[in-house]
Scaffold this motif. Structure first.
Motif, PDB file in Angstrom:
ATOM      1  N   ARG A 233       0.581  -1.245   0.002  1.00 42.72           N
ATOM      2  CA  ARG A 233      -0.009  -0.033  -0.184  1.00 42.72           C
ATOM      3  C   ARG A 233       1.003   1.246  -0.043  1.00 42.72           C
ATOM      4  NH1 ARG A 233      -5.375  -0.776   3.670  1.00 42.72           N
ATOM      5  NH2 ARG A 233      -6.128  -2.298   2.605  1.00 42.72           N
ATOM      6  N   SER A 234       1.879   1.265   0.887  1.00 43.46           N
ATOM      7  CA  SER A 234       2.842   2.344   0.885  1.00 43.46           C
ATOM      8  C   SER A 234       3.450   2.670  -0.598  1.00 43.46           C
ATOM      9  CB  SER A 234       3.816   2.158   2.043  1.00 43.46           C
ATOM     10  OG  SER A 234       4.623   1.396   1.870  1.00 43.46           O
ATOM     11  N   GLU A 235       3.894   1.664  -1.037  1.00 47.80           N
ATOM     12  CA  GLU A 235       4.462   1.621  -2.492  1.00 47.80           C
ATOM     13  C   GLU A 235       3.429   2.163  -3.426  1.00 47.80           C
ATOM     14  OE1 GLU A 235       6.566  -1.769  -4.004  1.00 47.80           O
ATOM     15  OE2 GLU A 235       7.647  -2.025  -2.198  1.00 47.80           O
ATOM     16  N   ALA A 236       2.308   1.662  -3.492  1.00 49.57           N
ATOM     17  CA  ALA A 236       1.027   2.050  -4.404  1.00 49.57           C
ATOM     18  C   ALA A 236       1.097   3.666  -4.235  1.00 49.57           C
ATOM     19  CB  ALA A 236      -0.117   1.112  -4.021  1.00 49.57           C
ATOM     20  N   ARG A 237       1.134   4.048  -3.003  1.00 43.62           N
ATOM     21  CA  ARG A 237       0.996   5.401  -2.954  1.00 43.62           C
ATOM     22  C   ARG A 237       2.040   6.339  -3.358  1.00 43.62           C
ATOM     23  NH1 ARG A 237      -1.609   3.705   2.130  1.00 43.62           N
ATOM     24  NH2 ARG A 237      -4.019   4.378   1.705  1.00 43.62           N
ATOM     25  N   SER A 238       3.118   5.784  -3.194  1.00 43.98           N
ATOM     26  CA  SER A 238       4.423   6.622  -3.575  1.00 43.98           C
ATOM     27  C   SER A 238       4.971   6.361  -5.079  1.00 43.98           C
ATOM     28  CB  SER A 238       5.660   6.010  -2.833  1.00 43.98           C
ATOM     29  OG  SER A 238       5.991   4.824  -2.913  1.00 43.98           O
TER      30      SER A 238
ATOM     31  N   ALA B 218       0.557  -8.743 -15.458  1.00 47.55           N
ATOM     32  CA  ALA B 218       1.686  -9.972 -15.180  1.00 47.55           C
ATOM     33  C   ALA B 218       2.315  -9.765 -14.084  1.00 47.55           C
ATOM     34  CB  ALA B 218       2.392 -10.354 -16.361  1.00 47.55           C
ATOM     35  N   GLY B 219       2.001  -8.642 -13.318  1.00 46.76           N
ATOM     36  CA  GLY B 219       2.982  -8.097 -12.085  1.00 46.76           C
ATOM     37  C   GLY B 219       2.754  -8.901 -11.015  1.00 46.76           C
ATOM     38  N   ASN B 220       2.930  -8.439  -9.721  1.00 43.27           N
ATOM     39  CA  ASN B 220       2.842  -9.178  -8.503  1.00 43.27           C
ATOM     40  C   ASN B 220       1.330  -8.929  -8.138  1.00 43.27           C
ATOM     41  OD1 ASN B 220       2.488  -8.618  -5.473  1.00 43.27           O
ATOM     42  ND2 ASN B 220       4.590  -9.718  -5.759  1.00 43.27           N
ATOM     43  N   THR B 221       0.568  -9.861  -7.671  1.00 38.91           N
ATOM     44  CA  THR B 221      -0.742  -9.816  -7.463  1.00 38.91           C
ATOM     45  C   THR B 221      -0.905  -8.707  -6.284  1.00 38.91           C
ATOM     46  OG1 THR B 221      -1.121 -12.151  -8.384  1.00 38.91           O
ATOM     47  CG2 THR B 221      -2.976 -11.375  -6.923  1.00 38.91           C
ATOM     48  N   GLY B 222      -0.118  -9.001  -5.282  1.00 40.20           N
ATOM     49  CA  GLY B 222      -0.359  -8.131  -4.028  1.00 40.20           C
ATOM     50  C   GLY B 222      -0.272  -6.730  -4.194  1.00 40.20           C
ATOM     51  N   ALA B 223       0.822  -6.326  -5.232  1.00 36.76           N
ATOM     52  CA  ALA B 223       0.930  -5.075  -5.634  1.00 36.76           C
ATOM     53  C   ALA B 223      -0.363  -4.377  -6.387  1.00 36.76           C
ATOM     54  CB  ALA B 223       2.207  -4.916  -6.469  1.00 36.76           C
ATOM     55  N   VAL B 224      -0.801  -5.164  -7.270  1.00 36.59           N
ATOM     56  CA  VAL B 224      -2.026  -4.993  -8.146  1.00 36.59           C
ATOM     57  C   VAL B 224      -3.085  -4.737  -7.311  1.00 36.59           C
ATOM     58  CG1 VAL B 224      -3.604  -5.682  -9.836  1.00 36.59           C
ATOM     59  CG2 VAL B 224      -1.177  -6.062 -10.384  1.00 36.59           C
ATOM     60  N   LEU B 225      -3.428  -5.747  -6.148  1.00 33.67           N
ATOM     61  CA  LEU B 225      -4.492  -5.628  -5.170  1.00 33.67           C
ATOM     62  C   LEU B 225      -4.411  -4.271  -4.493  1.00 33.67           C
ATOM     63  CD1 LEU B 225      -7.145  -6.953  -4.425  1.00 33.67           C
ATOM     64  CD2 LEU B 225      -5.657  -8.251  -2.638  1.00 33.67           C
ATOM     65  N   ALA B 226      -3.098  -4.037  -3.812  1.00 31.17           N
ATOM     66  CA  ALA B 226      -2.938  -2.956  -3.066  1.00 31.17           C
ATOM     67  C   ALA B 226      -3.290  -1.497  -3.743  1.00 31.17           C
ATOM     68  CB  ALA B 226      -1.646  -2.789  -2.457  1.00 31.17           C
ATOM     69  N   THR B 227      -2.715  -1.746  -5.080  1.00 27.99           N
ATOM     70  CA  THR B 227      -2.775  -0.202  -5.984  1.00 27.99           C
ATOM     71  C   THR B 227      -4.424  -0.135  -6.309  1.00 27.99           C
ATOM     72  OG1 THR B 227      -0.748  -0.835  -6.920  1.00 27.99           O
ATOM     73  CG2 THR B 227      -2.169   0.786  -8.047  1.00 27.99           C
ATOM     74  N   ALA B 228      -5.043  -1.176  -6.604  1.00 23.93           N
ATOM     75  CA  ALA B 228      -6.517  -1.060  -6.688  1.00 23.93           C
ATOM     76  C   ALA B 228      -7.025  -0.635  -5.558  1.00 23.93           C
ATOM     77  CB  ALA B 228      -6.928  -2.391  -7.328  1.00 23.93           C
ATOM     78  N   LEU B 229      -6.891  -0.931  -4.452  1.00 22.84           N
ATOM     79  CA  LEU B 229      -7.386  -0.551  -3.451  1.00 22.84           C
ATOM     80  C   LEU B 229      -7.107   0.911  -3.081  1.00 22.84           C
ATOM     81  CD1 LEU B 229      -7.141  -3.481  -0.666  1.00 22.84           C
ATOM     82  CD2 LEU B 229      -9.142  -2.502  -1.481  1.00 22.84           C
ATOM     83  N   VAL B 230      -5.838   1.177  -3.208  1.00 22.64           N
ATOM     84  CA  VAL B 230      -5.712   2.927  -2.903  1.00 22.64           C
ATOM     85  C   VAL B 230      -6.346   3.568  -4.180  1.00 22.64           C
ATOM     86  CG1 VAL B 230      -3.819   4.480  -3.200  1.00 22.64           C
ATOM     87  CG2 VAL B 230      -3.394   2.523  -1.937  1.00 22.64           C
ATOM     88  N   VAL B 231      -6.498   3.247  -5.318  1.00 23.58           N
ATOM     89  CA  VAL B 231      -7.030   4.224  -6.395  1.00 23.58           C
ATOM     90  C   VAL B 231      -8.505   3.919  -6.502  1.00 23.58           C
ATOM     91  CG1 VAL B 231      -6.777   4.479  -8.777  1.00 23.58           C
ATOM     92  CG2 VAL B 231      -4.737   3.861  -7.700  1.00 23.58           C
ATOM     93  N   LEU B 232      -9.005   2.480  -6.391  1.00 21.43           N
ATOM     94  CA  LEU B 232     -10.415   2.533  -6.702  1.00 21.43           C
ATOM     95  C   LEU B 232     -11.058   2.573  -5.252  1.00 21.43           C
ATOM     96  CD1 LEU B 232     -10.199  -0.273  -9.362  1.00 21.43           C
ATOM     97  CD2 LEU B 232     -10.551   2.135  -9.755  1.00 21.43           C
ATOM     98  N   GLY B 233     -10.357   1.993  -4.075  1.00 27.54           N
ATOM     99  CA  GLY B 233     -11.391   1.665  -2.932  1.00 27.54           C
ATOM    100  C   GLY B 233     -12.124   0.241  -3.090  1.00 27.54           C
TER     101      GLY B 233
ATOM    102  N   LEU C 143     -15.673  -1.517  -2.577  1.00 28.46           N
ATOM    103  CA  LEU C 143     -17.310  -1.629  -3.262  1.00 28.46           C
ATOM    104  C   LEU C 143     -17.939  -1.525  -1.702  1.00 28.46           C
ATOM    105  CD1 LEU C 143     -17.880  -4.407  -5.392  1.00 28.46           C
ATOM    106  CD2 LEU C 143     -17.944  -2.057  -5.948  1.00 28.46           C
ATOM    107  N   ARG C 144     -18.967  -0.756  -1.764  1.00 32.52           N
ATOM    108  CA  ARG C 144     -19.846  -0.528  -0.269  1.00 32.52           C
ATOM    109  C   ARG C 144     -20.074  -1.689   0.147  1.00 32.52           C
ATOM    110  NH1 ARG C 144     -25.071   1.715  -1.005  1.00 32.52           N
ATOM    111  NH2 ARG C 144     -24.322   2.337  -2.984  1.00 32.52           N
ATOM    112  N   GLY C 145     -19.922  -2.086   1.157  1.00 35.46           N
ATOM    113  CA  GLY C 145     -20.363  -3.323   1.982  1.00 35.46           C
ATOM    114  C   GLY C 145     -19.563  -4.445   1.781  1.00 35.46           C
ATOM    115  N   VAL C 146     -18.343  -4.292   1.199  1.00 31.97           N
ATOM    116  CA  VAL C 146     -17.554  -5.502   1.109  1.00 31.97           C
ATOM    117  C   VAL C 146     -16.184  -5.080   1.777  1.00 31.97           C
ATOM    118  CG1 VAL C 146     -15.946  -6.616  -0.644  1.00 31.97           C
ATOM    119  CG2 VAL C 146     -18.463  -5.878  -1.317  1.00 31.97           C
ATOM    120  N   GLU C 147     -16.007  -5.831   2.874  1.00 29.32           N
ATOM    121  CA  GLU C 147     -14.847  -5.496   3.747  1.00 29.32           C
ATOM    122  C   GLU C 147     -13.551  -5.873   3.186  1.00 29.32           C
ATOM    123  OE1 GLU C 147     -16.882  -6.065   7.841  1.00 29.32           O
ATOM    124  OE2 GLU C 147     -16.715  -7.996   6.778  1.00 29.32           O
ATOM    125  N   ARG C 148     -13.431  -6.986   2.518  1.00 31.49           N
ATOM    126  CA  ARG C 148     -12.282  -7.379   1.803  1.00 31.49           C
ATOM    127  C   ARG C 148     -12.342  -7.571   0.366  1.00 31.49           C
ATOM    128  NH1 ARG C 148      -9.317 -12.099   5.775  1.00 31.49           N
ATOM    129  NH2 ARG C 148      -8.874 -10.557   7.592  1.00 31.49           N
TER     130      ARG C 148
END
Length: 174
Positions: free
Chosen positions: A4-9, A33-48, A50-55
């Motif tokens: 997450r910190s990498e995604a922001r920076s 084709a990159g690191n799944t964790g990095a894609v997921l973290a970046t998507a969370l930072v940028v997109l947030g 869905l309402r009602g979905v905790e994870r």
């Protein structure tokens, strides 16, 4: 946390730029084709979220002879609460309706047995919650049922889903 910190920076990274294009409506999807964790973290930072979905969950659409099955979670969350599995089921059913065109998708819970009382405390609780969810819940499914199209959507924790998804590739060798 590191992702997450990498995604922001790293706002100039291809992941960040690509996911920003999706957010702005200039792209319909982002594939990496990159690191799944990095894609997921970046998507969370940028997109947030869905309402009602905790994870968030990773989905694997498995093309099967009897129709596609969406497996959620395919590797994002090693451990979940029962409520997360119900949320994955709701998101998966919505995806199957909107994207795949399944009018009334069925949902199954991947477990060690078909009986409602089998499994971990989390899967037993998830079974009860899914049965009351209003979704077309077909009950617990065992691993063999996933590839026999036991349900349109199969929910599980990310550890089990990742291992199950990997089985898809080895079944071609048998």
């Amino acid at each position: 946390v590191l992702f997450r910190s990498e995604a922001r920076s790293r706002r100039d990274s291809s992941m960040y730029v690509g996911i920003q294009l999706v957010k702005r409506g200039e792209a319909q999807a982002f594939v990496s084709a990159g690191n799944t964790g990095a894609v997921l973290a970046t998507a969370l930072v940028v997109l947030g979220r869905l309402r009602g979905v905790e994870r968030p969950a990773l989905g694997a659409l498995l093309p099967l002879p009897k129709g596609a099955t969406l497996l959620l979670d395919a590797g994002a969350n090693a451990e979940n609460r029962a409520s997360h599995l119900v949320q994955f089921a709701r998101v998966g059913a919505a995806y199957m309706r909107a994207v795949v065109g399944v009018e009334a998708p069925t949902v199954g819970l991947l477990n060690i047995g078909e009986e409602p009382t089998k499994g971990t405390p989390t899967t037993i609780e998830a079974h009860a919650a899914l049965a009351e969810s209003g979704l077309r819940f077909v009950g617990n499914l065992e691993g063999r049922d996933v590839f026999a199209h036991g349900a349109d959507v199969v929910v599980t924790d990310g550890f089990t889903g990742n291992v199950t998804r990997s089985e898809e590739h080895t079944s071609e060798l048998q």
